[in-house]
Design an enzyme around this catalytic site. Structure first.
Site, PDB file in Angstrom:
ATOM      1  N   SER A  79       3.678  23.497 -54.049  1.00 42.32           N
ATOM      2  CA  SER A  79       2.360  23.374 -53.402  1.00 42.32           C
ATOM      3  C   SER A  79       1.179  23.617 -54.326  1.00 42.32           C
ATOM      4  O   SER A  79       0.030  23.470 -53.889  1.00 42.32           O
ATOM      5  CB  SER A  79       2.279  24.322 -52.200  1.00 42.32           C
ATOM      6  OG  SER A  79       3.072  23.836 -51.142  1.00 42.32           O
ATOM      7  N   LYS A  82      -1.355  20.876 -54.401  1.00 36.89           N
ATOM      8  CA  LYS A  82      -2.475  20.739 -53.467  1.00 36.89           C
ATOM      9  C   LYS A  82      -3.814  21.058 -54.123  1.00 36.89           C
ATOM     10  O   LYS A  82      -4.868  20.699 -53.589  1.00 36.89           O
ATOM     11  CB  LYS A  82      -2.216  21.614 -52.237  1.00 36.89           C
ATOM     12  CG  LYS A  82      -1.042  21.081 -51.411  1.00 36.89           C
ATOM     13  CD  LYS A  82      -0.489  22.069 -50.408  1.00 36.89           C
ATOM     14  CE  LYS A  82       0.756  21.476 -49.747  1.00 36.89           C
ATOM     15  NZ  LYS A  82       1.479  22.443 -48.924  1.00 36.89           N
ATOM     16  N   SER A 139      -1.655  26.227 -46.805  1.00 36.25           N
ATOM     17  CA  SER A 139      -0.846  25.215 -47.500  1.00 36.25           C
ATOM     18  C   SER A 139      -0.368  24.127 -46.542  1.00 36.25           C
ATOM     19  O   SER A 139       0.781  23.684 -46.593  1.00 36.25           O
ATOM     20  CB  SER A 139       0.363  25.879 -48.199  1.00 36.25           C
ATOM     21  OG  SER A 139       0.773  25.144 -49.314  1.00 36.25           O
ATOM     22  N   LYS A 252      -3.499  30.196 -55.231  1.00 32.91           N
ATOM     23  CA  LYS A 252      -2.703  29.242 -54.438  1.00 32.91           C
ATOM     24  C   LYS A 252      -1.237  29.476 -54.747  1.00 32.91           C
ATOM     25  O   LYS A 252      -0.828  29.491 -55.913  1.00 32.91           O
ATOM     26  CB  LYS A 252      -3.083  27.798 -54.801  1.00 32.91           C
ATOM     27  CG  LYS A 252      -2.264  26.743 -54.047  1.00 32.91           C
ATOM     28  CD  LYS A 252      -2.723  26.643 -52.615  1.00 32.91           C
ATOM     29  CE  LYS A 252      -1.772  25.783 -51.773  1.00 32.91           C
ATOM     30  NZ  LYS A 252      -0.529  26.515 -51.390  1.00 32.91           N
TER      31      LYS A 252
END
Length: 302
Positions: A79, A82, A139, A252
């Site tokens: 992720s 992203k 997420s 993140k």
């Protein structure tokens, strides 16, 4: 003569053990099986404290790399992908208040792959700015697909834009095939490339505002009249990640079985900003947060 040879062997063995014991030249310090350059007041972090197989630590302003553990080796970015998805969106969109429809087919494809979701529903009309936060904080994969289809018509075409951007900013070892980071053998990057991406993205004030947020409430929709409260996956670790003499600015997380636990984070320590990217830590969402523990260990030594 034999006695001399025996003493020579003893001296050689003692020298080897002395080096193995950690007495190394100051510019080359062993760190988790890789060589790290000693910079400023950065001290050695014990090998036993680092769980991630891939680590890059850099100064945010200059891009100067302070730590590099297999930073150029291929990884699955999960992720952390992203970051690129949201960056492209904020760079492409001038009106963040525009609403788009999240179609049923988006949710069907993601449910089959057990993707992480922000909580939006099929048929919901959502403002673009709310999708930025939905993709970054919890997420949410549905937010990424919504953005990809709006900006490029399909996720495949959006991946082309992602790779064009990656090449433009100097990500030399990256290939994106989707907007979410769901596993694909061809969807690869490196810790260093992801550091380059985050460093570039943080120059954009609109991206930075999203990346800094720990929680956010979306505007009201027909399916969420009171809005949707979005929380960062790092909410529970914010205090743990706070460095000495500094502040945790944003981060993140990422995880797939193939990628392991990943984290891209940003801190200010003694007035200087740093970016840390770690990947390939063992464990999952049910184990100890090894990616967070690595960030905590490294930041405490700056």
């Amino acid at each position: 003569m034999k006695r001399k040879r025996v003493w020579l062997l003893i001296i050689i063995l003692a020298a080897v053990l002395w080096v193995k014991g950690g007495y190394c030249f100051p510019e080359d310090i062993p760190f988790g099986g890789a060589v790290f350059r000693e910079v400023s007041n950065l001290r050695q972090v014990s090998d036993q404290k680092i769980y991630s197989n891939f680590v890059i630590l850099a100064e945010q302003k200059t891009g100067k790399i302070l730590m590099n553990k297999q930073g150029n080796q291929k990884i699955y970015p999960a992720s952390l992908t992203k970051i690129m998805t949201v960056l492209l969106a904020v760079e492409s969109v001038s009106n963040d208040d525009r609403e788009i429809l999240l179609s049923q087919d988006i949710f069907q494809s993601l449910a089959q792959r057990h993707a992480s979701m922000a909580g939006f529903l099929p048929g919901e009309k959502v403002k673009l700015k709310d999708l930025y936060y939905g993709a970054m904080l919890p997420s949410g994969a549905e937010c990424c697909l919504g953005l990809a289809k709006y900006l490029a018509g399909s996720e495949e075409k959006f991946a082309v834009l992602m790779n064009q951007k990656a090449k433009e900013i100097g990500m030399k070892h990256t290939n994106f095939v989707n907007s979410t980071g769901l596993h694909d053998p061809q969807h690869v990057s490196t810790a260093e490339d992801l550091m380059i991406l985050l460093r570039y993205a943080l120059e954009n004030p609109r991206f930075r505002k999203v990346f800094e947020a720990m929680q956010y409430r979306t505007e009201a929709t027909q399916k969420h009249p009171e809005g949707l409260l979005l929380r960062s996956t790092l909410t529970d670790y914010k205090d743990q990640l706070k460095p000495k003499n500094g502040r945790f600015l944003g981060g993140k997380t990422g995880y797939t079985k193939e990628a392991g636990l990943c984290l891209a984070s940003w801190v200010n320590i003694s007035g200087k900003e740093y970016i840390l990217v770690t990947a390939g830590a063992r464990g999952d969402h049910q184990t100890r947060p090894f990616h967070v523990l690595d960030a905590e260990s490294i930041y405490q030594e700056l």
